[in-house]
Structure formats: structure tokens, C-alpha cells
Motif scaffolding. Structure first.
Motif, PDB file in Angstrom:
ATOM      1  N   PRO A 149     -12.265  26.126  -2.345  1.00  0.00           N
ATOM      2  CA  PRO A 149     -12.376  25.199  -1.215  1.00  0.00           C
ATOM      3  C   PRO A 149     -13.700  24.442  -1.183  1.00  0.00           C
ATOM      4  N   ALA A 150     -14.802  25.134  -1.513  1.00  0.00           N
ATOM      5  CA  ALA A 150     -16.106  24.467  -1.526  1.00  0.00           C
ATOM      6  C   ALA A 150     -16.152  23.397  -2.610  1.00  0.00           C
ATOM      7  N   LEU A 151     -15.619  23.728  -3.795  1.00  0.00           N
ATOM      8  CA  LEU A 151     -15.593  22.755  -4.893  1.00  0.00           C
ATOM      9  C   LEU A 151     -14.702  21.571  -4.534  1.00  0.00           C
ATOM     10  N   PHE A 152     -13.577  21.857  -3.899  1.00  0.00           N
ATOM     11  CA  PHE A 152     -12.665  20.796  -3.457  1.00  0.00           C
ATOM     12  C   PHE A 152     -13.364  19.848  -2.492  1.00  0.00           C
ATOM     13  N   PHE A 153     -14.045  20.414  -1.522  1.00  0.00           N
ATOM     14  CA  PHE A 153     -14.734  19.566  -0.547  1.00  0.00           C
ATOM     15  C   PHE A 153     -15.814  18.720  -1.203  1.00  0.00           C
ATOM     16  N   MET A 154     -16.620  19.341  -2.055  1.00  0.00           N
ATOM     17  CA  MET A 154     -17.728  18.622  -2.667  1.00  0.00           C
ATOM     18  C   MET A 154     -17.258  17.510  -3.603  1.00  0.00           C
ATOM     19  N   ILE A 155     -16.099  17.684  -4.232  1.00  0.00           N
ATOM     20  CA  ILE A 155     -15.617  16.674  -5.173  1.00  0.00           C
ATOM     21  C   ILE A 155     -14.655  15.696  -4.507  1.00  0.00           C
ATOM     22  N   VAL A 156     -13.593  16.214  -3.920  1.00  0.00           N
ATOM     23  CA  VAL A 156     -12.544  15.340  -3.368  1.00  0.00           C
ATOM     24  C   VAL A 156     -13.019  14.626  -2.106  1.00  0.00           C
ATOM     25  N   ALA A 157     -13.582  15.376  -1.164  1.00  0.00           N
ATOM     26  CA  ALA A 157     -14.025  14.748   0.088  1.00  0.00           C
ATOM     27  C   ALA A 157     -15.152  13.749  -0.160  1.00  0.00           C
ATOM     28  N   THR A 158     -16.111  14.123  -1.012  1.00  0.00           N
ATOM     29  CA  THR A 158     -17.216  13.200  -1.303  1.00  0.00           C
ATOM     30  C   THR A 158     -16.699  11.917  -1.928  1.00  0.00           C
ATOM     31  N   THR A 159     -15.753  12.033  -2.844  1.00  0.00           N
ATOM     32  CA  THR A 159     -15.206  10.838  -3.505  1.00  0.00           C
ATOM     33  C   THR A 159     -14.477   9.948  -2.519  1.00  0.00           C
ATOM     34  N   ILE A 160     -13.696  10.542  -1.622  1.00  0.00           N
ATOM     35  CA  ILE A 160     -12.982   9.747  -0.613  1.00  0.00           C
ATOM     36  C   ILE A 160     -13.982   9.029   0.295  1.00  0.00           C
ATOM     37  N   GLU A 161     -15.031   9.714   0.707  1.00  0.00           N
ATOM     38  CA  GLU A 161     -16.066   9.099   1.546  1.00  0.00           C
ATOM     39  C   GLU A 161     -16.783   7.973   0.807  1.00  0.00           C
ATOM     40  N   TRP A 162     -16.818   8.072  -0.485  1.00  0.00           N
ATOM     41  CA  TRP A 162     -17.550   7.169  -1.372  1.00  0.00           C
ATOM     42  C   TRP A 162     -16.757   5.924  -1.755  1.00  0.00           C
ATOM     43  N   VAL A 163     -15.442   5.920  -1.466  1.00  0.00           N
ATOM     44  CA  VAL A 163     -14.526   4.886  -1.950  1.00  0.00           C
ATOM     45  C   VAL A 163     -14.966   3.455  -1.634  1.00  0.00           C
TER      46      VAL A 163
END
Length: 213
Positions: A149-163
């Protein structure tokens, strides 16, 4: 989380975002600001610094919105799949898909004919490395179940915020935004258990005060 702890959480994350962006901004856009330091134009430097901090506050708010959205999605995912292992498997697939998108679709969208794909691995590598470091730190402060879950948040959530910045593909803005997002996301992820304990302690004290009265 009690309202007092939430306000503390919100304000400290804002501070982290503002300070990080202020520092990173001068580094990644040094070519634009170097003359200000060479000529000792302190008023201009302070003006730029305040502007960067303001931008950082916006990045921090985006990060916090992403974090609370992630907490909701995580609970929703656990409710649907009824198993940590199955939900973790879905998250791993999404992580791989997002990393693939960061390389392949950016290359297809922005590379000129004949350009190498190799430089486009850089952003994905940065996100992955930081994500792994934070996930390992999360495991040390909680348990092994929290790694995916931590890896998911750091990669997927950060990328979505970064779009929004990724779509523009302006290099200085890409780096200016991603580092504050990563720092804010890591801060929220790692500080949450401590704040939850603080909230629990506050509730106990409030209940004790009510009982005594």
C-alpha cells in the motif's frame, strides 16, 4: 483523528510543501535565478522565495487531497476484495501499469523521431526508488503488510497528482512539482501512525475529563 490533530497534520504538511518547493525551486531553476544571487538582489530573491513557497502550498494541498482519496480507495479495495493479498496483487498490477505509462506513453507523446527511449526511464526510476525507500521505512514503523500500500501510494498517487505538469512536459516544472509531492506524500504516510496514536491519547484524556466531571 481528532480535529486538533487534523489541523496540526494539515498545517505541518503545508509547511513541508512550502519549504521543499522553496529549496527545490532555486535548484531546478538556478539558470533563471543565478543572476539574483550574483548581483545580491535580496528583495527579488525574497519575492521569488515567497512565490515558490506559495506554489509549494498548492502542491501540498494537492498532495493532501491525494492522500485522503487514497485512504478511501484503500478501504474500498479491502472491502471489495476481502483479502489483503488479493488487494495487494491488484495494487502491484496498477503500480507496474503506471510505471509503464511514465516511460512508454511519455516517449510516444513527446519524443522526436529517432530519439532514444532511455532518458524517459529517469522519471519512472526516481518515483520507483523513492517509493521503495519510503515503503521500507513504513514497514519499519508499522508492519510488513503496509509495504505494497505504501509503494502504491508513493507511485500511483504521486503520478496522478503530477499529471497536469506531465501533460505540459516542461522539464523545470516537472522536477519542481514532483519533489514536493514526494516529500509531502512521504511525510503524510510516515507521520500518520504517530498522529493516530496522538488522537487516541487525546480521546482518552477527553473521556477521562468527562468522567471526572
Amino acid at each position: 483523528m481528532t480535529s486538533r490533530v487534523w489541523v496540526k497534520f494539515f498545517l505541518t504538511t503545508l509547511l513541508v510543501g512550502g519549504i521543499t518547493t522553496g529549496i527545490v525551486g532555486f535548484i531546478v531553476r538556478w539558470d533563471e535565478f543565478e543572476h539574483l544571487f550574483v548581483n545580491f538582489e535580496w528583495l527579488e530573491i525574497l519575492s521569488v522565495l515567497f512565490w515558490l513557497i506559495g506554489v509549494g502550498l498548492i502542491f501540498s494541498i494537492i498532495s493532501q487531497m491525494g492522500f485522503f482519496a487514497y485512504l478511501t480507495i484503500h478501504r474500498f479495495g479491502l472491502g471489495i476484495f476481502k483479502s489483503h493479498k488479493l488487494w495487494n496483487g491488484v495494487q502491484v498490477i496498477l503500480i507496474l501499469f503506471v510505471l509503464f505509462d511514465l516511460v512508454y506513453f511519455r516517449y510516444k507523446g513527446f519524443a522526436d523521431s529517432g530519439d532514444s527511449m532511455l532518458p524517459y526511464f529517469g522519471l519512472a526510476a526516481v518515483i520507483l526508488i523513492v517509493g521503495l525507500i519510503v515503503a521500507f521505512m513504513k514497514v519499519k514503523t508499522t508492519n510488513k503488510v503496509s509495504f505494497i500500500p505504501a509503494l502504491f501510494f508513493m507511485i500511483v498517487a504521486t503520478t496522478i497528482e503530477w499529471v497536469p505538469v506531465l501533460r505540459v512536459n516542461e522539464e523545470s516544472w516537472i522536477w519542481l512539482m514532483v519533489f514536493p509531492l514526494l516529500v509531502c506524500n512521504a511525510y503524510q504516510l510516515l507521520i500518520l501512525p504517530k498522529l493516530n496514536k496522538e488522537s487516541a491519547a487525546q480521546r482518552v484524556r477527553l473521556q477521562a475529563n468527562k468522567s471526572s466531571n
